[in-house]
Design a protein around this motif. Structure first.
Motif, mmCIF file in Angstrom:
data_model
loop_
_atom_site.group_PDB
_atom_site.id
_atom_site.type_symbol
_atom_site.label_atom_id
_atom_site.label_comp_id
_atom_site.label_asym_id
_atom_site.label_seq_id
_atom_site.Cartn_x
_atom_site.Cartn_y
_atom_site.Cartn_z
ATOM 1 N N LEU A 173 -41.632 -36.041 38.513
ATOM 2 C CA LEU A 173 -41.517 -35.838 37.063
ATOM 3 C C LEU A 173 -42.036 -34.463 36.686
ATOM 4 N N THR A 216 -44.202 -34.988 27.473
ATOM 5 C CA THR A 216 -43.494 -35.975 28.300
ATOM 6 C C THR A 216 -44.142 -37.336 28.103
ATOM 7 N N LEU A 235 -44.562 -41.200 29.582
ATOM 8 C CA LEU A 235 -44.416 -42.038 30.779
ATOM 9 C C LEU A 235 -44.577 -43.484 30.312
ATOM 10 N N THR A 278 -39.250 -35.434 26.540
ATOM 11 C CA THR A 278 -38.724 -35.976 27.794
ATOM 12 C C THR A 278 -39.429 -37.298 28.059
ATOM 13 N N TYR A 309 -39.842 -40.828 30.885
ATOM 14 C CA TYR A 309 -39.583 -41.521 32.144
ATOM 15 C C TYR A 309 -40.033 -42.966 31.969
ATOM 16 N N ILE A 348 -39.797 -44.644 39.325
ATOM 17 C CA ILE A 348 -39.150 -44.266 38.072
ATOM 18 C C ILE A 348 -37.746 -44.854 38.073
ATOM 19 N N GLU A 361 -34.857 -41.869 33.416
ATOM 20 C CA GLU A 361 -35.418 -40.632 32.896
ATOM 21 C C GLU A 361 -34.382 -39.912 32.059
#
Ligand code: ATP
Length: 246
Positions: free
Chosen positions: A28, A36, A38, A214, A216, A223, A226
């Motif tokens: 990632l 980002t 997660l 972004t 994921y 993952i 994404e």
């Protein structure tokens, strides 16, 4: 991606006690100035991923046993936590972990232990108070008696003390009312516009996708999805499983 990656994980595996494989080869990125998210359910390996980046994993009898973590063009996998803080990564852990018997200001001081001098720490405290004015009002209060939202602001402030370029946040909205969650995410948006890059682990998918560029999604150490935050937010499975929409 419009700007270069600040943080890159390349095929990371992370393990506890040499036996529990919690992260099974993930890649990632967080771009410079980016945010980002997660995402994923309990036990997916999100916290372990953050601990791998900040080096805290080593203190929990874990290790990154394969792959590479690159920050600002330099490999940081295997570097001890204290050095990673000095390089510019701050990890705001799940559950807030205030130093309960200390005041808010003493908590901030504790976050500045890697700074060069007392003068630098004082300057940095002033920056934190300017950025999070509520903390200036609370400076003399005992951390253990603050509300959950106040404690979350304080630990974010503590994380800012070390002058990070990247902040890792583990479930900043955990246990907070919707209005307070909004305040916390508004603060994160402010930090981001000040140039701080963010990697946010959240179970509050909606709040996280609003601020992220972004995202994921992790499941059992891998993952599974994404894309841009908009792509993930409009994905049918994400809408059904994580946003409760159909
Ligand atoms: P949560 O939101 O519940 O924290 P998570 O996605 O952050 O979930 P992790 O905490 O990274 O998940 O856990 C991933 C896996 O690693 C789980 O199976 C968990 O039981 C295991 N694990 C986590 N911490 C340890 C530890 N200290 N020792 C051994 N196994 C651990």
């Amino acid at each position: 991606l419009p700007s270069p990656a600040l943080l890159e994980l390349k095929n990371i595996e992370a393990m506890y006690n040499g036996i529990v494989l919690a992260v099974k080869g993930i890649s990632l990125a967080v771009r410079q100035g980016g945010c980002t998210a997660l995402l994923g359910g309990n036990g997916a390996g999100k916290s372990t991923t953050l601990k791998a980046i900040s080096g805290i994993l080593l203190a929990e009898n874990g290790e990154v046993n394969s792959g590479e973590i690159v920050f600002g063009g330099e490999r940081i996998s295997g570097v001890v936590a204290d050095r990673i803080v000095r390089r510019g990564i701050s990890h705001v852990m799940e559950g807030r972990r205030p130093l309960s018997h200390l005041t808010v200001e003493q908590n901030l001081v504790a976050g500045g232990s890697t700074l060069k001098s007392g003068a630098e720490a004082r300057q940095r405290i002033e920056y934190v108070y300017q950025t999070i004015p509520r903390l200036a009002d609370l400076r003399k209060r005992t951390a253990g008696y603050l509300s959950g939202g106040e404690q979350q602001m304080m630990v974010i402030g503590r994380g800012l003390m070390s002058k990070p370029k990247l902040m890792l946040l583990d479930e900043p909205s955990l246990g907070l009312a919707p209005k307070i969650t909004e305040d916390i995410f508004a603060l994160l948006a402010t930090l981001r516009s000040d140039g701080l890059s963010l990697l946010i682990v959240e179970q509050n998918t909606r709040a996280a996708l609003k601020i992220a560029d972004t995202a994921y999604v992790m499941e059992t150490g891998r993952i599974v999805m994404e894309g841009s935050a908009e792509e993930i937010a409009s994905n049918e499975d994400v809408r059904e499983f994580y946003l409760g929409l159909d």
